[in-house]
Write a protein that holds these residues in place. Structure first.
Motif, mmCIF file in Angstrom:
data_model
loop_
_atom_site.group_PDB
_atom_site.id
_atom_site.type_symbol
_atom_site.label_atom_id
_atom_site.label_comp_id
_atom_site.label_asym_id
_atom_site.label_seq_id
_atom_site.Cartn_x
_atom_site.Cartn_y
_atom_site.Cartn_z
ATOM 1 N N SER A 75 -13.961 2.059 -32.457
ATOM 2 C CA SER A 75 -15.271 2.570 -32.895
ATOM 3 C C SER A 75 -15.119 3.851 -33.713
ATOM 4 O O SER A 75 -15.867 4.081 -34.651
ATOM 5 N N HIS A 76 -14.164 4.700 -33.342
ATOM 6 C CA HIS A 76 -13.851 5.933 -34.085
ATOM 7 C C HIS A 76 -12.622 6.563 -33.437
ATOM 8 O O HIS A 76 -12.246 6.189 -32.332
ATOM 9 N N GLY A 77 -12.048 7.524 -34.138
ATOM 10 C CA GLY A 77 -10.754 8.044 -33.688
ATOM 11 C C GLY A 77 -10.807 9.192 -32.705
ATOM 12 O O GLY A 77 -9.994 10.107 -32.792
ATOM 13 N N HIS A 78 -11.737 9.182 -31.761
ATOM 14 C CA HIS A 78 -11.737 10.206 -30.715
ATOM 15 C C HIS A 78 -10.901 9.727 -29.532
ATOM 16 O O HIS A 78 -10.829 8.531 -29.252
ATOM 17 N N LEU A 79 -10.298 10.697 -28.835
ATOM 18 C CA LEU A 79 -9.338 10.340 -27.798
ATOM 19 C C LEU A 79 -9.944 9.599 -26.618
ATOM 20 O O LEU A 79 -9.236 8.915 -25.887
ATOM 21 N N ASP A 80 -11.261 9.719 -26.435
ATOM 22 C CA ASP A 80 -11.879 9.029 -25.290
ATOM 23 C C ASP A 80 -12.131 7.533 -25.563
ATOM 24 O O ASP A 80 -12.678 6.826 -24.724
ATOM 25 N N HIS A 81 -11.723 7.067 -26.759
ATOM 26 C CA HIS A 81 -11.901 5.648 -27.105
ATOM 27 C C HIS A 81 -10.571 4.985 -27.485
ATOM 28 O O HIS A 81 -10.521 3.799 -27.744
ATOM 29 N N THR A 82 -9.530 5.790 -27.523
ATOM 30 C CA THR A 82 -8.280 5.301 -28.126
ATOM 31 C C THR A 82 -7.046 5.566 -27.252
ATOM 32 O O THR A 82 -5.930 5.522 -27.739
ATOM 33 N N GLY A 206 -19.992 2.608 -29.957
ATOM 34 C CA GLY A 206 -18.942 3.364 -29.288
ATOM 35 C C GLY A 206 -19.540 4.687 -28.830
ATOM 36 O O GLY A 206 -19.994 4.837 -27.694
ATOM 37 N N CYS A 207 -19.570 5.666 -29.722
ATOM 38 C CA CYS A 207 -20.244 6.941 -29.439
ATOM 39 C C CYS A 207 -21.525 7.067 -30.256
ATOM 40 O O CYS A 207 -22.342 7.937 -29.994
ATOM 41 N N CYS A 208 -21.646 6.245 -31.284
ATOM 42 C CA CYS A 208 -22.814 6.291 -32.163
ATOM 43 C C CYS A 208 -23.048 7.695 -32.747
ATOM 44 O O CYS A 208 -24.181 8.170 -32.814
ATOM 45 N N HIS A 209 -21.975 8.340 -33.167
ATOM 46 C CA HIS A 209 -22.110 9.668 -33.769
ATOM 47 C C HIS A 209 -22.979 9.622 -35.023
ATOM 48 O O HIS A 209 -23.566 10.645 -35.411
ATOM 49 N N SER A 210 -23.059 8.464 -35.671
ATOM 50 C CA SER A 210 -23.897 8.339 -36.877
ATOM 51 C C SER A 210 -25.375 8.396 -36.529
ATOM 52 O O SER A 210 -26.217 8.573 -37.415
#
Ligand SMILES: [Fe+2]
Ligand SMILES: [Fe+2]
Length: 302
Positions: A75-82, A206-210
């Motif tokens: 979903s994006h490159g943050h450590l809590d997803h990867t 994922g985090c929906c930062h957008s």
């Protein structure tokens, strides 16, 4: 448009856990299983949680194998997803891996004193290691059909009131792109979308930062949808005030959501707002939760 059916969304990792044998931690991972229009079964993995051990522990405890997973979407490159990208690829035994050109870029949180903490993809989980484990990495800004009927949003235009606020205690988020440091607006944030037969379009975030409003607006254009069946995943409303949360709910109203399962970085306050706004459609999510869209959903609240 290809429609999916017998959709099953299994939460491998979320902040919360419900069963005594499963672990909760700050992170997210979903295993998605479904049937395409020809009746063929597919499995895809969306993110790998924020803790390697917890991800593997929950898989074991849930007696889930990752065999047959066709695509792993980040979903994006943050450590809590990867945290367990390589372990997942290894367990699957080679798989297509999708992200955005920013997903694997170095990124930091810098506090007010200038001290830095890495918040990107953890060491040892990078492209080279994924490829070595049998992964085939595609990084693109464009929407892509990762399995029949399952699409990514690609990069999401930021057109609504939603923004990426600076960290609450000051400091700044930094990403290194082409060797240059920039304020990180998390352009790699993407979601999944699909049309569930007999139900309608569903978004998995994922985090929906957008921003969930930007995300739904974008997918409504991509798919030509005016309404959505549901939204499942992190909505990153944590730390937002009531006004911002109400504004979000107001903007979602025209989409007539019938299933909402906000979790992970949505934050408890926003989750209670969602429960109030969607008393019938709210599904609490946690490690071990299984949502099956073809079954009559029972115990929607808990
Ligand atoms: Fe997150
Ligand atoms: Fe994030």
């Amino acid at each position: 448009m290809e429609q999916v059916s017998r959709l099953k969304i299994i939460t491998i990792a979320d902040n919360m856990a419900y069963e005594t044998n499963l672990w909760g931690h700050w992170g997210l991972s979903f295993l998605i299983e479904y049937e395409d229009s020809r009746g063929e079964r597919h499995r895809i993995l969306f993110d790998t949680g924020g803790d390697r051990e917890a991800f593997l522990h929950n898989l074991r405890e849930m007696k889930l194998s990752l065999q047959g997973v066709e695509a792993l979407i980040i979903s994006h490159g943050h450590l809590d997803h990867t945290a367990a990208l390589v372990e997942a690829v290894r367990e699957i035994g080679g798989v297509r891996v999708y992200g955005h050109p920013h997903t694997f870029q170095p990124r930091f949180f810098e506090d007010q004193t200038g001290r830095r903490r890495e918040i990107g993809v953890p060491e040892g989980e990078g492209i080279a290691e994924i490829e070595e484990a049998g992964g085939e990495v595609t990084l693109t800004r464009r929407p892509i059909e990762v399995a029949p009927g399952i699409w990514t949003t690609g990069e999401i235009p930021r057109e609504s009131f939603e923004d990426i606020p600076p960290p609450s205690r000051g400091g700044r988020r930094i990403i290194v792109v082409d060797g240059e440091e920039q304020t990180d607006l998390i352009w790699d944030d993407l979601s999944l979308w699909m049309y569930v037969k007999g139900r309608g379009p569903l978004i998995i975030t994922g985090c929906c930062h957008s921003g969930i409003v930007n995300t739904l607006n974008h997918v409504s254009r991509l798919g030509g949808f005016s309404e959505f069946y549901g939204v499942i995943g992190g909505l990153h409303l944590i730390g937002r005030d009531d006004t911002y949360i109400r504004r979000t709910l107001e903007a979602l109203k025209p989409y007539n959501l019938r299933l909402v399962s906000p979790c992970h970085c949505t934050g408890f306050k926003a989750m209670t707002h969602f429960l109030e706004a969607y008393p019938e459609g709210f599904i609490l999510n946690y490690s071990g939760r299984i949502i099956e869209t073809h079954r009559e959903l029972e115990n929607r609240v808990f």
